[in-house]
Design a protein around this motif. Structure first.
Motif, PDB file in Angstrom:
ATOM      1  N   ASP A 130       0.810  -1.267   0.171  1.00 18.66           N
ATOM      2  CA  ASP A 130       0.130   0.016   0.109  1.00 18.66           C
ATOM      3  C   ASP A 130       0.812   1.162   0.170  1.00 18.66           C
ATOM      4  N   LEU A 131       1.727   1.335  -1.132  1.00 21.68           N
ATOM      5  CA  LEU A 131       2.542   2.568  -1.086  1.00 21.68           C
ATOM      6  C   LEU A 131       2.033   3.663  -1.648  1.00 21.68           C
ATOM      7  N   HIS A 132       2.119   4.984  -0.967  1.00 22.09           N
ATOM      8  CA  HIS A 132       1.632   6.302  -1.340  1.00 22.09           C
ATOM      9  C   HIS A 132       3.030   7.130  -1.573  1.00 22.09           C
ATOM     10  N   ARG A 133       2.991   7.962  -2.567  1.00 20.87           N
ATOM     11  CA  ARG A 133       3.981   8.815  -2.737  1.00 20.87           C
ATOM     12  C   ARG A 133       3.342   9.978  -3.567  1.00 20.87           C
ATOM     13  N   SER A 134       3.646  11.453  -3.070  1.00 22.91           N
ATOM     14  CA  SER A 134       3.396  12.337  -3.870  1.00 22.91           C
ATOM     15  C   SER A 134       4.393  13.273  -4.098  1.00 22.91           C
ATOM     16  N   PHE A 135       4.553  14.018  -5.317  1.00 18.62           N
ATOM     17  CA  PHE A 135       5.506  15.081  -5.491  1.00 18.62           C
ATOM     18  C   PHE A 135       4.657  16.131  -5.701  1.00 18.62           C
ATOM     19  N   GLY A 136       4.716  17.136  -4.539  1.00 22.05           N
ATOM     20  CA  GLY A 136       4.045  18.205  -4.625  1.00 22.05           C
ATOM     21  C   GLY A 136       2.239  17.753  -4.715  1.00 22.05           C
ATOM     22  N   PRO A 137       1.679  18.494  -5.655  1.00 30.37           N
ATOM     23  CA  PRO A 137       0.217  18.105  -5.836  1.00 30.37           C
ATOM     24  C   PRO A 137       0.044  17.033  -6.619  1.00 30.37           C
ATOM     25  N   THR A 138       1.235  16.242  -7.243  1.00 31.24           N
ATOM     26  CA  THR A 138       1.108  15.137  -8.012  1.00 31.24           C
ATOM     27  C   THR A 138       1.058  13.904  -7.332  1.00 31.24           C
ATOM     28  N   ARG A 139      -0.100  13.067  -7.313  1.00 31.15           N
ATOM     29  CA  ARG A 139       0.078  11.931  -6.614  1.00 31.15           C
ATOM     30  C   ARG A 139       0.743  10.787  -7.643  1.00 31.15           C
ATOM     31  N   ALA A 140       2.084  10.403  -7.264  1.00 29.67           N
ATOM     32  CA  ALA A 140       2.646   9.232  -8.243  1.00 29.67           C
ATOM     33  C   ALA A 140       2.055   7.888  -7.983  1.00 29.67           C
ATOM     34  N   LEU A 141       2.112   7.645  -6.547  1.00 35.76           N
ATOM     35  CA  LEU A 141       1.591   6.477  -6.043  1.00 35.76           C
ATOM     36  C   LEU A 141       0.413   6.653  -5.219  1.00 35.76           C
ATOM     37  N   ALA A 142      -0.795   5.754  -5.200  1.00 35.89           N
ATOM     38  CA  ALA A 142      -1.894   5.768  -4.439  1.00 35.89           C
ATOM     39  C   ALA A 142      -2.322   4.561  -4.147  1.00 35.89           C
ATOM     40  N   GLY A 143      -1.423   3.835  -3.252  1.00 40.88           N
ATOM     41  CA  GLY A 143      -2.111   2.550  -3.238  1.00 40.88           C
ATOM     42  C   GLY A 143      -1.380   1.182  -3.894  1.00 40.88           C
ATOM     43  N   ALA A 144       0.003   1.296  -4.042  1.00 41.43           N
ATOM     44  CA  ALA A 144       0.496   0.253  -4.716  1.00 41.43           C
ATOM     45  C   ALA A 144       0.879  -0.951  -3.959  1.00 41.43           C
ATOM     46  N   SER A 145       0.566  -2.309  -4.439  1.00 40.38           N
ATOM     47  CA  SER A 145       1.043  -3.329  -3.619  1.00 40.38           C
ATOM     48  C   SER A 145       1.723  -4.344  -4.355  1.00 40.38           C
ATOM     49  N   LEU A 146       2.912  -4.988  -4.127  1.00 37.38           N
ATOM     50  CA  LEU A 146       3.249  -6.265  -4.840  1.00 37.38           C
ATOM     51  C   LEU A 146       4.021  -6.999  -4.420  1.00 37.38           C
ATOM     52  N   ARG A 147       4.327  -8.012  -5.001  1.00 39.82           N
ATOM     53  CA  ARG A 147       5.328  -9.251  -4.467  1.00 39.82           C
ATOM     54  C   ARG A 147       6.295  -9.436  -5.504  1.00 39.82           C
ATOM     55  N   VAL A 148       7.598  -9.704  -5.177  1.00 47.07           N
ATOM     56  CA  VAL A 148       8.578 -10.001  -6.214  1.00 47.07           C
ATOM     57  C   VAL A 148       9.188 -11.649  -5.552  1.00 47.07           C
ATOM     58  N   HIS A 149       9.110 -12.524  -6.314  1.00 46.14           N
ATOM     59  CA  HIS A 149       9.669 -13.818  -5.622  1.00 46.14           C
ATOM     60  C   HIS A 149      10.813 -14.098  -6.390  1.00 46.14           C
ATOM     61  N   PRO A 150      11.704 -14.969  -5.359  1.00 46.51           N
ATOM     62  CA  PRO A 150      13.187 -14.673  -5.817  1.00 46.51           C
ATOM     63  C   PRO A 150      13.186 -15.476  -7.452  1.00 46.51           C
ATOM     64  N   GLY A 151      13.975 -14.943  -8.123  1.00 44.96           N
ATOM     65  CA  GLY A 151      14.361 -15.466  -9.447  1.00 44.96           C
ATOM     66  C   GLY A 151      13.403 -15.121 -10.405  1.00 44.96           C
ATOM     67  N   GLU A 152      12.125 -14.509  -9.947  1.00 44.01           N
ATOM     68  CA  GLU A 152      11.255 -14.239 -11.037  1.00 44.01           C
ATOM     69  C   GLU A 152      11.370 -12.890 -11.772  1.00 44.01           C
ATOM     70  N   VAL A 153      11.010 -12.985 -13.071  1.00 47.12           N
ATOM     71  CA  VAL A 153      10.925 -11.750 -13.968  1.00 47.12           C
ATOM     72  C   VAL A 153       9.617 -11.066 -13.880  1.00 47.12           C
ATOM     73  N   LEU A 154       9.545  -9.933 -13.327  1.00 45.22           N
ATOM     74  CA  LEU A 154       8.196  -9.385 -12.981  1.00 45.22           C
ATOM     75  C   LEU A 154       8.189  -7.763 -13.747  1.00 45.22           C
ATOM     76  N   ALA A 155       7.227  -7.820 -14.756  1.00 43.32           N
ATOM     77  CA  ALA A 155       7.107  -6.792 -15.433  1.00 43.32           C
ATOM     78  C   ALA A 155       6.154  -5.874 -14.782  1.00 43.32           C
ATOM     79  N   LEU A 156       6.631  -4.620 -14.637  1.00 45.81           N
ATOM     80  CA  LEU A 156       5.603  -3.357 -14.216  1.00 45.81           C
ATOM     81  C   LEU A 156       5.335  -2.603 -15.511  1.00 45.81           C
ATOM     82  N   MET A 157       4.047  -2.760 -15.732  1.00 45.41           N
ATOM     83  CA  MET A 157       3.413  -2.261 -17.033  1.00 45.41           C
ATOM     84  C   MET A 157       2.528  -0.954 -16.669  1.00 45.41           C
ATOM     85  N   GLY A 158       2.371  -0.169 -17.544  1.00 43.66           N
ATOM     86  CA  GLY A 158       1.545   1.190 -17.323  1.00 43.66           C
ATOM     87  C   GLY A 158       2.154   2.248 -18.318  1.00 43.66           C
TER      88      GLY A 158
END
Lengths: 755, 226, 201
Positions: free
Chosen positions: B10-38
């Motif tokens: 549940d990560l939140h992060r803002s740069f001034g008025p801009t909200r870059a993250l508004a509730g991001a969650s994920l898991r990375v398992h050992p050895g896996e290749v995970l794509a963050l798309m968007g």
């Protein structure tokens, strides 16, 4: 050929660009203006120095009261004047006692009406001193006179000068000089050739780094400018247009700097009277640079800016798609880099050999400038040579060295000024050490026996005056004697009356009791031929028979460092009242923890007799101006170095800002910040070490040649060497230290997203 | 499934008025290749920076091997990035003054490996990424594709447990991009490193084992949802 | 509303709908493909089938009947000839070689531009439009579809990694098309968000 009008338009466009471009643009314009402004203010100040000194000299001449010629007779238009110069806490005080001899007696410059007995006129600085808490420590020297006025500026050397004119009705011609007018004395002694050379070299040494500094200041913001010009190329400006735009921008920035310099100078001028440096203070009105020099500065600085800009643009290709450093950097040729210093050395050596077709001062100046410029020309070459061979080492070192290998000139440019300043200072201090040796002598005075000598003119109540001295605050011991001259068969000696303890300071007494008389002979001196039982003439003609019991003892050097032959007499052996007026003399020991003791002694002496002379004893004495100039030179060097340090800081910060993304990236991948800090330090330290090494070599060379020119033995002044290089190194450390907070700020790992 | 190596909650992060993250969650398992798309501006790069300890979230936690990154000092996070993580960015990551070999050796040297040994291992990795020939050249003198492969070598030379790659092929043409991706994923699999890959290109994401979509600062991790 | 749905559906069916398999070669051009395979060297009918299946057939091998039907059509047209007959029975004993006319035919076919064909995943398209019309979040449709597409793209990427050049080319062809689908989906989703925003405001 581009029409003139279009070319002018390019220049104007560049000028506009110097001030537009948002916050960054303004910041750059302000930095340039301040940098150039400081340099210009320094140049103007330097240009004003000779005029200020001349004005001071002229005022000194106008109040001159030294007369060497035949005494003139008393008349309605004469006055008697006596110097009663003293010191207050190491600061000289010009004191004069005046007694008009008629209604038309002349008044010194700055004085409207002569003070009457019991009145005193003081300089504003002395007035301030008297009204301060310290006033009580000086007031007794004015003999209780009331201050009735202030000496005008035309009668003072400078605003900070301590001076007074004390009225008197008891001054006699015996103790004073008779004047019919002030001024018109012998012309002041001009600067000798050695001093002249010193002054010339000082100017070169202090101003050349300023010029180097100016060169750096007009390049502030160069990288960003190049990128901006590349954008102009993209929209269709050709290479020549870009150069003209850059020239216009540089000239505009420099002109703003000249204006800032003018303002700084005008402000600085107002501050000048508040400062007393080396016992020297100057009126603001006297700080007036001659017009031709002002014009030269105003024109030369923008011209320099344009030239430096165009030269620096030679190394980059501004192309539509960006700026490329020329892939193969301009090859550093040794030949012309050696040419300048060699020419300088040649000029100086020729001068030393007496060949000076340009006039010796100009030749010295030109030679010194060329020689010192050699530091600037050789530094990048030598840095290159050194850095190319460096390999390995820790990561911080590797990053720094690799960066230097790619572009050593940028870093070398930053330390140029420091190197030149250090080289000049070393050379000059060496010259000083060599020349000052001639003017420093062992006084022979023994400060372990006494620290102050006080002499009173002949007076009937001399013993009372001596008692007052011994009672002065801070005096721990007094060697008090009464003296007068004895004559025997045309030879002279000193008759000294005092108790056994006092007399022991002047002769090696085997035993002593009141009533004893001793005869002392200086074996190296043809002292008075006085024998026990013989008759001598004392003072103004009193005959005195030396007792038969007088014993011969060896002479002892007195605390002043002299041996005097003559007669030492205990009070019981002579009726002092019969001998006529006697001089009183006292050697005083002062409490070491009472720095003001000497002021109390001066007060006591002046209270007893305004004409008393007070002399502090020192083991060695240097010709005064040398001490002062030497100290002043260090002050100048420090100021110059700080100035250069400021420009260095701006340069380092700009280099850092340019690399902010890379730095943030390095931190993001886990580089320790200390590693980056060290790399910044190494990156400036390497050229600094090279620069200081060069500075030492050139400084020693310059010093050696200058010493030859004044025919002094060539000797290395190690302390000057150490202090100068130490100062240079300190400036670099300071700059690096100051840049670290910015480095920390730029390397916050999330800085990686700024792009 | 084995325990996740890296967890964002549940990560939140803002740069001034801009909200870059508004509730991001994920898991990375050992050895896996995970794509963050968007799409651009979706917050995927910020998420990567938070995962890697480069940026701090305003709220929420990032756990690496069970440790909350927020509890680590700056020096400890630096050490983590140096020793456990590797990074590949879109461009501008190689130190221009250093040769390619020295660039690859840099993380090892920062981890106090001797110069000779560091450069020997760096040379091996350059060969493995088929860019042995650029060892002595400066980054300015090699092509974009070669430069990215040097960067991949640099990211892997310390045998990190996680490689963060932010649009590693963004500045490359398709052919060079494919080559970089092929070499990156193959090398990561060989060394057992997990890869967190930020991309907006499906063809690049196709090199992953699993994808997490970031939209408006929120994640849609189908695995977490399930 | 109902009439609008109808119009949309009619519009959809006006497009030719073709599921594209990972086959560049359309059924119509098996003959030209055979000629291309024969151009380098004469081959037996069996070899031709094997090569074709390997390079272009993928999941759907040619039937023997289709192979010999095609070969006999080419023989009739004078584009190939029988080069040699091995001892024994059956067409598989025949070795075929390409003729001058055959070479010309292949050259003409290869240099003739193919008609660009608009691909449309009709079902997907329909789903998205229906989601829009019924006020459901198009993004969900997109996410589900993306997951599915990526699954296939991963398979293709894996095959590409292990395959030879021809395999790589085929996979790339498919990958680019799949990617194009996804980009259209993403664009549509973004458009829909924009549209929703303007509708709401």
């Amino acid at each position: 050929m581009t029409p003139l009008r279009d070319r002018a338009a390019d220049l104007v466009m560049g000028a506009r660009m110097a001030f537009t471009g948002g916050r960054d643009g303004w910041l750059r314009a302000v930095l340039t203006a301040v940098g150039v402004g400081v340099g210009v203010a320094m140049l103007l100040l330097a240009a004003a120095v000779p005029g200020a000194l001349d004005a001071r000299q002229a005022r000194g001449d106008a109040r001159d009261d030294l007369r060497m010629g035949e005494p003139i007779p008393a008349a309605a238009n004469t006055l008697l004047i006596r110097q009663t110069d003293t010191e207050f806490r190491g600061q000289p005080v010009r004191g004069r006692v005046l007694r008009p001899e008629g209604p038309a007696a002349p008044a010194p410059p700055g004085v409207a009406a002569l003070p009457r007995a019991g009145e005193v006129l003081v300089s504003p600085a002395l007035r301030d001193l008297l009204s301060s808490a310290d006033g009580a420590l000086f007031a007794p020297r004015l003999g209780g006179a009331t201050v009735t006025g202030v000496i005008g500026a035309e009668g003072l050397a400078g605003p900070g000068e301590l001076a007074y004119y004390l009225g008197s009705d008891t001054l006699t011609a015996d103790d004073a000089t008779r004047l019919a007018a002030f001024g018109g004395g012998l012309p002041g002694e001009g600067l000798g050739p050695v001093l002249m050379m010193l002054v010339v070299v000082i100017f070169v040494v202090l101003l050349l780094p300023i010029a180097v500094f100016l060169g750096a200041a007009v390049r502030f913001g160069g990288e960003r400018r190049d990128r901006r010009l590349a954008a102009l190329r993209l929209v269709g400006a050709d290479a020549a247009m870009v150069r003209r735009i850059a020239a216009g921008e540089a000239a505009a920035g420099a002109l703003l700097g000249v204006a800032a310099g003018g303002v700084l100078f005008a402000l600085g001028r107002q501050v000048v009277p508040l400062v007393t440096l080396m016992d020297l203070s100057v009126y603001a009105a006297d700080v007036r640079p001659p017009l031709p020099l002002v014009a030269a500065v105003v024109l030369a600085v923008p011209a320099l800016a344009v030239v430096v800009t165009l030269v620096s643009m030679r190394a980059v290709l501004v192309e539509p798609l960006g700026v490329t450093r020329r892939a193969t950097p301009v090859r550093r040729r040794l030949v012309w880099r050696l040419l300048l210093p060699a020419a300088g050395l040649g000029l100086l050596l020729a001068g030393a050999a007496g060949v000076a077709p340009l006039g010796s001062e100009q030749q010295t100046a030109a030679g010194a400038v060329l020689l010192l410029v050699g530091v600037v020309t050789l530094l990048p070459w030598l840095t290159d040579l050194l850095v190319r061979r460096l390999r390995g080492g820790p990561v911080a070192w590797q990053l720094a060295v690799r960066r230097l290998q790619l572009d050593s000139a940028a870093s070398a440019r930053l330390v140029n000024g420091v190197a030149v300043a250090v080289a000049g200072t070393i050379g000059l201090q060496m010259l000083f050490a060599g020349v000052a040796g001639r003017f420093t002598f062992d006084t022979g005075q023994d400060t372990s026996r006494a620290q102050v000598q006080v002499q009173f003119p002949a007076r009937p109540d001399a013993a009372v005056a001596l008692d007052r001295l011994a009672a002065a605050s801070g005096v721990t011991a007094s060697i008090a004697t009464l003296t007068t001259l004895v004559t025997a068969d045309g030879t002279h000696g000193m008759l000294r009356i005092g108790d056994c303890a006092a007399l022991a300071e002047f002769g090696r007494l085997d035993r002593c009791a009141d009533g004893d008389v001793f005869l002392v002979h200086d074996p190296e001196d043809r002292s008075a031929d006085i024998r026990p039982g013989g008759t001598v003439t004392v003072g103004d003609g009193v005959r005195w028979r030396v007792p038969r019991a007088a014993r011969e003892v060896p002479v002892r050097t007195n605390p002043s460092g002299y041996r005097q032959g003559g007669v030492l007499v205990t009070p019981g052996a002579v009726d002092t009242a019969r001998l006529g007026p006697l001089h009183a003399e006292a050697y005083l020991r002062l409490a070491a923890d009472r720095p003001d003791a000497v002021e109390h002694v001066r007060n006591a002496a002046a209270g007893a007799d305004p004409l008393a002379s007070v002399l502090t004893l020192t083991e060695t004495r240097q010709a005064n101006q040398f001490v002062n100039v030497q100290r002043g030179l260090y002050v100048g060097a420090v100021v110059t170095l700080l100035l250069i340090g400021a420009s260095m800081l701006v340069g380092v910060l700009e280099q850092l800002r340019e690399r902010r993304r890379l730095l943030a990236m390095l931190v993001a991948v886990g580089t320790r910040r200390s590693t980056l800090g060290w790399s910044v330090l190494w990156q400036s330290a390497v050229p600094v070490v090279v620069g200081l090494a060069l500075a030492v070599v050139f400084g020693l060379g310059l010093g050696a040649v200058l010493l030859r020119m004044v025919q002094a033995p060539v000797a290395v002044a190690w302390p000057a060497l150490g202090i100068s290089t130490g100062l240079g190194a300190a400036v670099v450390l300071l700059v690096t230290g100051l840049s670290l907070p910015v480095l920390w700020r730029l390397t916050r790992p999330d800085g990686i997203r700024t792009e | 499934m084995n325990a996740p190596l890296l967890v964002a909650e549940d990560l939140h992060r803002s740069f001034g008025p801009t909200r870059a993250l508004a509730g991001a969650s994920l898991r990375v398992h050992p050895g896996e290749v995970l794509a963050l798309m968007g799409s651009s501006g979706s917050g995927k790069s910020t998420l990567l920076h938070c995962l890697a300890g480069i940026a701090r979230p305003d709220s929420g936690r990032v756990l690496y091997a069970g440790r909350d990154l927020a509890t680590l000092s700056d020096a400890e996070r630096s050490a983590l990035r140096r020793e456990e993580f590797g990074f590949v960015f879109q461009f501008g990551q190689l130190v221009p003054e250093l040769t390619c070999l020295e660039n690859v050796a840099l993380p090892l040297r920062l981890a106090r490996v001797g110069r000779r040994e560091a450069e020997r291992r760096a040379a091996e990795w350059l060969a493995r990424l088929e860019v042995a020939e650029v060892a002595g050249k400066r980054p300015g003198e090699v092509s974009g594709g070669q430069g990215q492969r040097v960067a991949v070598a640099r990211a892997l030379v310390t045998r990190p447990r996680v490689v963060f790659a932010d649009e590693p092929t963004g500045a490359l043409d398709s052919l060079n991009g494919e080559r970089v991706m092929r070499l990156l994923t193959a090398a990561a699999r060989d060394t057992g490193a997990a890869v967190v890959l930020v991309t907006h290109e499906a063809r690049v994401a196709a090199y992953s084992d699993r994808e997490v979509v970031v939209r408006d600062g929120r994640t849609r991790d189908l695995e977490v949802a399930a | 509303m109902a009439s609008r749905v109808q119009t949309v559906e009619q519009a959809i069916y006006r497009y030719t709908h073709r599921v594209y398999v990972m086959c560049i070669v359309a059924g119509m051009s098996i003959g030209q493909t055979f000629l291309g395979l024969l151009e380098a060297t004469p081959r037996h009918g069996y070899d031709i089938k094997r090569l074709y299946d390997e390079r272009f057939g993928h999941a759907r091998p040619l039937a023997y009947g289709q192979v010999y039907a095609t070969l006999s059509r080419l023989l009739r047209g004078g584009l190939v000839e029988v080069d040699a007959v091995e001892p024994g029975e059956g067409p598989e004993r025949k070795r075929y070689a390409i003729t001058e006319a055959g070479v010309t035919d292949v050259a003409q076919w290869l240099t003739r531009a193919e008609k660009p064909e608009p691909y449309l995943q009709s079902t997907l398209y329909t789903k998205v439009v229906l989601a829009l019309l019924t006020g459901r979040p198009a993004a969900d449709v997109l996410d589900v579809q993306r997951a599915e597409h990526l699954r296939m793209m991963r398979d293709l990427t894996r095959r590409k990694r292990d395959g030879d050049l021809a395999e790589q080319l085929v996979c790339d062809h498919a990958l680019f098309h799949l990617e194009a689908d996804l980009r259209w989906l993403e664009l549509t989703a973004a458009r829909l968000d924009e549209l929703a925003a303007t509708v709401r405001s």
